[in-house]
Design an enzyme around this catalytic site. Structure first.
Site, short mmCIF file in Angstrom:
data_model
loop_
_atom_site.label_atom_id
_atom_site.label_comp_id
_atom_site.label_asym_id
_atom_site.label_seq_id
_atom_site.Cartn_x
_atom_site.Cartn_y
_atom_site.Cartn_z
CG HIS A 26 -2.05 0.97 1.13
ND1 HIS A 26 -3.37 0.58 1.12
CD2 HIS A 26 -2.06 2.32 1.01
CE1 HIS A 26 -4.14 1.65 1.02
NE2 HIS A 26 -3.36 2.72 0.96
CG HIS A 28 -1.51 6.15 -2.36
ND1 HIS A 28 -2.64 6.07 -3.14
CD2 HIS A 28 -1.84 5.62 -1.16
CE1 HIS A 28 -3.63 5.52 -2.44
NE2 HIS A 28 -3.17 5.24 -1.22
N GLY A 187 -9.59 7.71 -2.35
CA GLY A 187 -10.18 9.03 -2.20
C GLY A 187 -11.08 9.09 -0.99
CD GLU A 217 -7.30 6.13 5.12
OE1 GLU A 217 -6.22 6.74 5.28
OE2 GLU A 217 -7.81 5.94 3.99
CG ASP A 314 -1.60 5.80 3.00
OD1 ASP A 314 -1.95 5.44 1.85
OD2 ASP A 314 -2.30 6.53 3.71
#
Length: 372
Positions: A26, A28, A187, A217, A314
């Site tokens: 995970h 981005h 998002g 989350e 993340d």
């Protein structure tokens, strides 16, 4: 971000965690840029930045992201996505992303990003995916020239508040033999359930294409239920609020006795991996129900109960972190030893969107690396 990691050692001066083989599920793309790269790419497009000093810019991102709100946290991406609108920008960011993962000891990484957010300067969706793949392959080649080995796959992501999920799902499947290995929605989570994109998830299921969904989350159990039922998710992005479905019945000096709700029971029994990101979970308020410090994170409860927890970053830029640092923070908070860190990596290897033989080879590489 500094691409050289400091040493993080387990208590007692053990092995440097950075040198251990790690799996990143995970992470981005638009949350892992180097500050200096942002400055140079911003100059090319005459984009104003808060500062043109790389160190200060890194600190600005971390400060902005440390808001306790996912919505505010996501605003920092306005800057990073702005410099990722050209083939050259996307390729450079992807190449450096791979190099930074390898420098942190990552041997398999899955890069998630939303192509629909990178079309402002004329790229098509396919152009964008191809540009990122070009950078990934350049990064892999450069890592190999340095004597290391890393595998990387793209998780093509749709924005859950938009209406392009089916189009993005078709894009992902179109590139399944050219770097794309999975699909995600990301998002603002609250108010935008996975069920909004049921058509896309139906299509992906029919194509036997793996799915992970951001859930648990910024929203609770119904969001997780939607990821599992509507999204057919094989992994949960973050998923930490699954702990809301765990009731602590009683505790004594040695044991904690709990009961699991149906959703938590399903996730544990089916070994659906949780893509936790400890520092990010603190920044976005994902664990606010349990506290404000890392020791309050339900990670350890989930781990001790047998959930397939994985550790992730993340957004390395926004959280000023690395996978090595995240593992070190957890070890300090919960007293984890080398075997625990190995378990997290084996969980991630088992959950990777790779063919079975490649997952088994990855697990063997982890076991060998931890044996030292």
């Amino acid at each position: 971000m500094n691409t050289t990691s400091p040493e993080y050692r387990l208590e007692g001066g053990g092995v440097d965690i950075r040198t251990l083989p790690k799996v990143s599920l995970h992470d981005h793309l638009d949350g892992g840029l180097r500050p200096q790269t942002i400055i140079e790419l911003a100059d090319d497009i005459e984009l104003d930045l808060p500062t043109t000093d790389a160190g200060e810019l890194g600190e600005w991102f971390a400060a902005q992201a440390n808001s306790g709100s996912l919505v505010e946290y996501l605003k920092t991406f306005d800057v990073t996505t702005a410099v990722m609108q050209t083939r050259e920008g996307l390729t450079r960011v992807a190449r450096e992303f791979v190099q930074d993962l390898a420098a942190d000891g990552v041997v398999h990484g899955e890069i998630r990003w939303a192509p629909e957010q990178h079309l402002a300067r004329g790229l098509s969706l396919d152009d964008a995916v191809e540009a990122v793949q070009e950078g990934i392959e350049e990064g892999i080649d450069e890592v190999a020239r340095g004597g290391a080995e890393i595998s990387i796959g793209q998780l093509v992501t749709a924005m859950r508040h938009a209406d392009r999920a089916l189009e993005i799902a078709e894009l992902a499947v179109r590139h399944r033999d050219r770097g794309a290995i999975g699909f995600d929605i990301a998002g603002a989570e609250a108010g935008f359930p996975a069920g909004r994109h049921r058509t896309a998830f139906d299509y992906l299921a029919g194509q036997f294409f793996p799915v992970t969904v951001h859930a648990g989350e910024a929203d609770g159990l119904e969001s997780i239920r939607g990821a599992l039922v509507d999204g057919r998710a094989l992994r949960l992005g973050h998923g930490v609020r699954l702990a809301e479905d765990i009731t602590i019945e009683r505790q004594d000096d040695e044991n904690t006795y709990v009961s699991l709700g149906r959703i938590a029971q399903w996730v544990r029994d089916r070994e659906i991996a949780l893509e936790t990101s400890p520092s990010s979970n603190l920044q976005t308020g994902a664990i606010a129900a349990w506290g404000e410090e890392l020791v309050d994170h339900p990670f350890d409860l989930l781990y001790q109960l047998g959930f397939k927890v994985t550790v992730n970053t993340d957004n390395r830029l926004m959280s000023a972190t690395t996978l090595t640092r995240e593992l070190s923070l957890l070890a300090d908070a919960f007293g984890y030893e080398l075997g625990d860190l190995e378990a997290f990596q084996l969980n991630a290897a088992a959950a990777a969107f790779l063919p079975l033989d490649e997952r088994e080879a990855l697990a063997e590489r982890i076991v060998t690396g931890f044996a030292g």
